[in-house]
Design an enzyme around this catalytic site. Structure first.
Site, mmCIF file in Angstrom:
data_model
loop_
_atom_site.group_PDB
_atom_site.id
_atom_site.type_symbol
_atom_site.label_atom_id
_atom_site.label_comp_id
_atom_site.label_asym_id
_atom_site.label_seq_id
_atom_site.Cartn_x
_atom_site.Cartn_y
_atom_site.Cartn_z
ATOM 1 N N ASP A 113 -5.669 -15.943 -6.842
ATOM 2 C CA ASP A 113 -4.908 -14.679 -7.062
ATOM 3 C C ASP A 113 -4.532 -14.278 -8.447
ATOM 4 O OD1 ASP A 113 -3.578 -17.226 -6.296
ATOM 5 O OD2 ASP A 113 -1.616 -15.910 -6.511
ATOM 6 N N CYS A 159 -11.164 -26.834 -1.547
ATOM 7 C CA CYS A 159 -12.365 -27.743 -1.834
ATOM 8 C C CYS A 159 -11.574 -29.127 -1.303
ATOM 9 C CB CYS A 159 -12.533 -27.863 -3.293
ATOM 10 S SG CYS A 159 -11.095 -28.223 -3.995
ATOM 11 N N LYS A 162 -16.100 -31.492 -20.364
ATOM 12 C CA LYS A 162 -16.745 -30.556 -19.424
ATOM 13 C C LYS A 162 -15.923 -29.399 -19.078
ATOM 14 C CE LYS A 162 -15.523 -31.389 -14.711
ATOM 15 N NZ LYS A 162 -15.225 -30.368 -14.070
ATOM 16 N N ASN A 163 -14.457 -29.439 -19.118
ATOM 17 C CA ASN A 163 -13.795 -28.392 -18.634
ATOM 18 C C ASN A 163 -13.461 -27.438 -19.761
ATOM 19 O OD1 ASN A 163 -13.521 -29.375 -15.935
ATOM 20 N ND2 ASN A 163 -11.324 -29.874 -16.201
ATOM 21 N N ARG A 207 -7.622 -24.021 -3.103
ATOM 22 C CA ARG A 207 -7.551 -23.285 -4.571
ATOM 23 C C ARG A 207 -7.545 -21.814 -4.719
ATOM 24 N NH1 ARG A 207 -10.737 -27.926 -7.586
ATOM 25 N NH2 ARG A 207 -9.841 -26.751 -9.438
HETATM 26 C C1 UD1 Z 1 -8.924 -26.646 -13.930
HETATM 27 C C2 UD1 Z 1 -9.591 -27.672 -13.987
HETATM 28 C C3 UD1 Z 1 -9.255 -28.881 -13.131
HETATM 29 C C4 UD1 Z 1 -7.900 -29.173 -13.032
HETATM 30 C C5 UD1 Z 1 -7.048 -27.966 -12.996
HETATM 31 C C6 UD1 Z 1 -5.508 -28.401 -13.260
HETATM 32 C C7 UD1 Z 1 -11.894 -26.900 -14.818
HETATM 33 C C8 UD1 Z 1 -13.147 -26.400 -14.410
HETATM 34 N N1 UD1 Z 1 -11.106 -27.458 -13.837
HETATM 35 O O1 UD1 Z 1 -9.004 -26.230 -12.755
HETATM 36 O O2 UD1 Z 1 -10.134 -29.914 -13.230
HETATM 37 O O3 UD1 Z 1 -7.418 -30.102 -12.063
HETATM 38 O O4 UD1 Z 1 -7.288 -26.980 -14.221
HETATM 39 O O5 UD1 Z 1 -5.254 -28.910 -14.374
HETATM 40 O O6 UD1 Z 1 -11.323 -26.819 -15.952
HETATM 41 N N2 UD1 Z 1 -3.454 -21.532 -8.847
HETATM 42 C C9 UD1 Z 1 -2.921 -20.426 -8.003
HETATM 43 N N3 UD1 Z 1 -3.357 -19.185 -8.191
HETATM 44 C C10 UD1 Z 1 -4.841 -19.002 -8.952
HETATM 45 C C11 UD1 Z 1 -5.145 -20.219 -9.711
HETATM 46 C C12 UD1 Z 1 -4.524 -21.324 -9.810
HETATM 47 O O7 UD1 Z 1 -1.964 -20.490 -7.325
HETATM 48 O O8 UD1 Z 1 -5.170 -17.803 -9.053
HETATM 49 C C13 UD1 Z 1 -2.639 -22.936 -8.701
HETATM 50 C C14 UD1 Z 1 -3.590 -23.978 -8.197
HETATM 51 O O9 UD1 Z 1 -3.839 -23.822 -6.989
HETATM 52 C C15 UD1 Z 1 -2.978 -25.098 -8.925
HETATM 53 C C16 UD1 Z 1 -2.526 -24.605 -10.160
HETATM 54 O O10 UD1 Z 1 -2.362 -23.255 -10.077
HETATM 55 O O11 UD1 Z 1 -1.894 -25.510 -7.826
HETATM 56 C C17 UD1 Z 1 -3.366 -24.729 -11.233
HETATM 57 O O12 UD1 Z 1 -4.648 -24.549 -11.099
HETATM 58 P P1 UD1 Z 1 -5.623 -24.166 -12.251
HETATM 59 O O13 UD1 Z 1 -4.882 -24.440 -13.546
HETATM 60 O O14 UD1 Z 1 -6.027 -22.641 -12.147
HETATM 61 O O15 UD1 Z 1 -6.924 -24.858 -11.907
HETATM 62 P P2 UD1 Z 1 -8.353 -24.694 -12.206
HETATM 63 O O16 UD1 Z 1 -8.767 -23.943 -13.477
HETATM 64 O O17 UD1 Z 1 -9.135 -24.238 -10.958
#
Ligand code: UD1
Length: 423
Positions: free
Chosen positions: A124, A116, A22-23, A121
């Site tokens: 930035d 969520c 899915k991801n 989430r």
């Molecule tokens: C993806 C996965 C999700 C998984 C997560 C971590 C998809 C659709 N979803 O979510 O299932 O749980 O990776 O493996 O692929 N963060 C920031 N700033 C940002 C973006 C993220 O601080 O701009 C932080 C988040 O709060 C979190 C960490 O970085 O603590 C990892 O998040 P991220 O890898 O971005 O998760 P997703 O891509 O949203």
């Protein structure tokens, strides 16, 4: 609303085939917007999130055909540049369209996703990376308004957040950069297999990307991307979930069509608890005779232990003798399954990102629900070993990420059924 009813006590036996990831499918579907010609994706999972993403792409003008386990995307008429709140609210991964929109249309208006069930989430890092490529992004009225009418330019950037790399930001920026002018270097890039699969897909269309899978990704911009056909990688989290199911029921399960090399830390932890594991190229065989060793887990970016397997392991460890700990470094609030597991007789205390699990002899069935995909799966797993019949409510969360979970578990011998709430 459907619910799943599962009666515990059956050791799972047999083979289960793993679906496409899915991801990986979600960013790859949005990356298809960058192509000039139609793209066919195969091995896509039959999941609600994939249908939601198809609707997102259609809303932007692309033609999308979902046909069994393939998705055909014709981006020729991709021209609309707005994603409203109603869509992003349903699926956070809709923000992936930001990169392709800026690259192809030079503008985008995308609703900001909120928090969520698993906590805040932020996005930035997505914004930081796209700004580095020369896009102007402003937050207005709950929307990101972005434009890059003069075109995106390659840049060097560090995409590191407080808990390390970001899968979403890395994919988003990579998609924006493949047609930017010049060279982009992403430092502190996420190394997850889903990032690699997105890069492989883009390369199959003609993109020039090196280093995906390492923490530095280099992208040379190209003028255009072609169409093509691509097979999506196996879902490592679905595979991991069936491995835990096999182990915790004391079963004997072969998890087929998967990538054992994407599950190394998960397999190490299963073996540490006491499961017997053997692997060949695409199959993992688990036998869970004697799960008797408490363990300590710490979720980390790949190749560390995945946060998306944390809830399922918490469920399993609730009946492993002794005291185990689970430290959640990615989403410290991601413990909504704990209260539900405790209602089933588990003895887990979660505080400040750490769950301390005192193993109990058995769980007892209860009506349960969770408002997060993996937490809901963890409750189904708990139901497999609980005494009595567990009713897992709000199954739509599970349907977002597990293809026919009740059918796959039932084929392994579980006593499980989906019941429509009208019954
Ligand atoms: C993806 C996965 C999700 C998984 C997560 C971590 C998809 C659709 N979803 O979510 O299932 O749980 O990776 O493996 O692929 N963060 C920031 N700033 C940002 C973006 C993220 O601080 O701009 C932080 C988040 O709060 C979190 C960490 O970085 O603590 C990892 O998040 P991220 O890898 O971005 O998760 P997703 O891509 O949203």
């Amino acid at each position: 609303m459907d619910q799943i009813r599962v009666t515990g006590g059956k050791a799972l036996r047999g083979e289960v085939k793993i679906s496409g990831s899915k991801n990986a499918t979600l960013p790859i579907m949005t990356a298809a917007l960058l192509a000039e010609k139609p793209v066919t994706l195969t091995n896509t999972p039959l999941l609600q999130d994939v249908r939601t993403m198809a609707a997102v792409l259609q809303a932007l003008g692309a033609k999308v055909i979902l046909k069994d386990r393939s998705v055909i995307i014709d981006p020729t008429d991709f021209s609309r540049a707005e994603i409203p709140y109603d869509v992003v609210r349903k699926m956070r991964a809709s923000v992936y369209v930001l990169g392709p929109m800026l690259a192809r249309l030079g503008q985008a208006r995308v609703s900001l996703p909120g928090g969520c069930a698993i906590g805040p989430r932020p996005i930035d890092l997505h914004i930081k990376g796209l700004r580095a490529l020369g896009a102007d992004l402003q937050l207005k009225h709950g929307y990101i308004e972005a434009n890059a009418r003069k075109g995106l330019r390659g840049a060097e950037m560090w995409l590191e957040g407080p808990s390390g790399s970001s899968v979403g930001a890395t994919c988003n920026v990579m998609m924006a950069a493949v047609m930017a002018k010049g060279t982009t270097v992403i430092h502190a890039a996420a190394r997850e297999p889903e990032v690699c699969d997105t890069a492989e897909f883009l390369k199959s269309l003609g993109a020039r990307i090196e280093g995906a899978g390492s923490s530095t990704i280099t992208i040379e911009g190209v003028d255009r991307l072609d169409g093509g056909k691509y097979r999506v990688v196996a879902d490592r989290i679905e595979a991991g979930t069936y491995l835990v199911a096999g182990a915790m029921t004391g079963g004997d399960v072969k998890v087929c069509d998967c990538r054992p090399d994407h599950l190394e830390t998960v397999l190490e932890k299963l073996a540490e608890v006491g499961a017997e594991i053997s692997v060949d190229e695409t199959t993992i065989h688990v036998r869970g005779g004697n799960l008797s060793h408490p363990i300590a887990i710490r979720t980390l970016p790949y190749p560390g232990f995945p946060t998306d397997m944390q809830a399922q392991f918490t469920s399993m460890l609730s009946v492993v003798p002794g005291t185990s700990t689970v430290t959640e470094t990615i989403y410290p609030d991601r413990f909504i399954h704990v209260a539900e597991l405790n209602r089933m007789g588990a003895n887990i205390h979660a505080h400040a990102g750490v769950a301390t699990i005192h193993g109990v002899k058995s769980l007892s069935a209860a009506p349960v629900m969770a408002s997060d995909l993996r937490a809901s799966a963890a409750l189904v797993l708990a139901g497999l070993i609980a005494k009595g019949t567990t009713h897992v409510l709000r199954v739509y969360h599970i349907d977002r990420g597990y293809e026919s979970i009740e059918k796959k578990l039932s084929a392994l011998g579980a006593q499980i059924e989906r019941v429509s709430s009208r019954q």
